[in-house]
Design a protein around this motif. Structure first.
Motif, PDB file in Angstrom:
ATOM      1  N   UNK A   1     -31.693 -59.468 -59.348  1.00 45.21           N
ATOM      2  CA  UNK A   1     -31.824 -59.015 -57.960  1.00 45.21           C
ATOM      3  C   UNK A   1     -31.481 -60.167 -57.022  1.00 45.21           C
ATOM      4  N   UNK A   2     -31.988 -61.351 -57.322  1.00 43.66           N
ATOM      5  CA  UNK A   2     -31.732 -62.512 -56.469  1.00 43.66           C
ATOM      6  C   UNK A   2     -30.241 -62.844 -56.441  1.00 43.66           C
TER       7      UNK A   2
ATOM      8  N   UNK B   1     -38.412 -50.419 -54.355  1.00 44.92           N
ATOM      9  CA  UNK B   1     -37.041 -50.178 -53.887  1.00 44.92           C
ATOM     10  C   UNK B   1     -36.716 -51.139 -52.746  1.00 44.92           C
ATOM     11  N   UNK B   2     -35.592 -51.839 -52.886  1.00 47.12           N
ATOM     12  CA  UNK B   2     -35.053 -52.670 -51.808  1.00 47.12           C
ATOM     13  C   UNK B   2     -33.917 -51.895 -51.169  1.00 47.12           C
TER      14      UNK B   2
ATOM     15  N   UNK C   1     -36.157 -51.738 -62.464  1.00 47.93           N
ATOM     16  CA  UNK C   1     -35.182 -51.589 -63.550  1.00 47.93           C
ATOM     17  C   UNK C   1     -34.396 -52.878 -63.818  1.00 47.93           C
ATOM     18  N   UNK C   2     -34.555 -53.873 -62.964  1.00 43.98           N
ATOM     19  CA  UNK C   2     -33.763 -55.105 -63.114  1.00 43.98           C
ATOM     20  C   UNK C   2     -34.678 -56.314 -63.026  1.00 43.98           C
TER      21      UNK C   2
ATOM     22  N   UNK D   1     -27.758 -62.871 -53.199  1.00 41.69           N
ATOM     23  CA  UNK D   1     -27.074 -64.091 -52.776  1.00 41.69           C
ATOM     24  C   UNK D   1     -25.554 -63.872 -52.712  1.00 41.69           C
ATOM     25  N   UNK D   2     -25.055 -62.892 -53.466  1.00 40.31           N
ATOM     26  CA  UNK D   2     -23.638 -62.608 -53.414  1.00 40.31           C
ATOM     27  C   UNK D   2     -23.201 -62.122 -52.029  1.00 40.31           C
TER      28      UNK D   2
END
Length: 199
Positions: A187-188, A161-162, A181-182, A192-193
């Motif tokens: 995730x990256x 978990x992040x 799950x991704x 970055x968004x």
């Protein structure tokens, strides 16, 4: 017959005695009587002396017997004390052996604890050195990441978990991503968004 013979002997002895007395001089008889009395007196004194000696010997024998009995009793008492002391010595020796074994065990335990303490001290020193070198650089890197991304992370989450908060120009946005799950690229991209492209 036998009685008559004895009576005849007695008569002859009596007659001989009378004849001796009649033929003897009175002075001689008085001298014999005086000698006889002296011998009798000496006999009485000797008897008294011998009686005293025998009485003294009896007392000495009684005293010696009592002393011997006392010594036998003392000997038994000493033998009993000796047996008691030997038993105490055996018990003390057994206790001493047990104490020696316990002491050796405790010395071994103390040595083991000292070795463990030495190892822990060595590890502590290594950790202190690593902490001194690594943590400041990690803090520096985290501060640089925060200045670039404006994301403050929570570190007490599960590994997959992040979790954190992005502090944008106008508002703060919570981040909660389950990386199991991704894909890593998704995730990256999402992270970055959050980063502003305006410099």
């Amino acid at each position: 017959m036998v009685q008559g013979h004895k009576f005849q002997d007695l008569e002859e002895t009596g007659a001989a005695l009378v004849a001796y007395i009649n033929s003897s001089q009175p002075e001689k008889l008085m001298e014999v009587k005086s000698d006889n009395l002296a011998i009798f007196d000496q006999h009485v004194e000797t008897k008294k002396f011998v009686t005293q000696i025998l009485k003294g010997v009896a007392e000495i024998e009684e005293s010696a017997s009592q002393r011997l009995l006392d010594l036998e009793e003392e000997k038994k008492h000493r033998e009993h004390e000796l047996e008691s002391l030997e038993e105490q010595l055996r018990q003390c020796t057994a206790k001493s052996q047990i104490t020696d074994s316990e002491l050796q065990f405790l010395q071994g335990e103390l040595e083991r604890l000292r070795n463990s303490e030495h190892e822990l001290q060595t590890l502590q020193n290594e950790v202190d050195e690593d902490t001194t070198e690594v943590i400041p650089s990690a803090v520096y890197v985290a501060q640089v990441y925060y200045l670039i991304t404006r994301i403050k992370w929570e570190y007490d989450t599960q590994p997959s978990i992040l979790k954190g908060v992005h502090y944008g120009a106008d508002l703060a946005t919570p981040i909660n991503i389950d990386t199991s799950l991704r894909s890593r690229s998704d995730v990256s991209d999402q992270l970055w968004d959050f980063v502003s492209s305006e410099w």
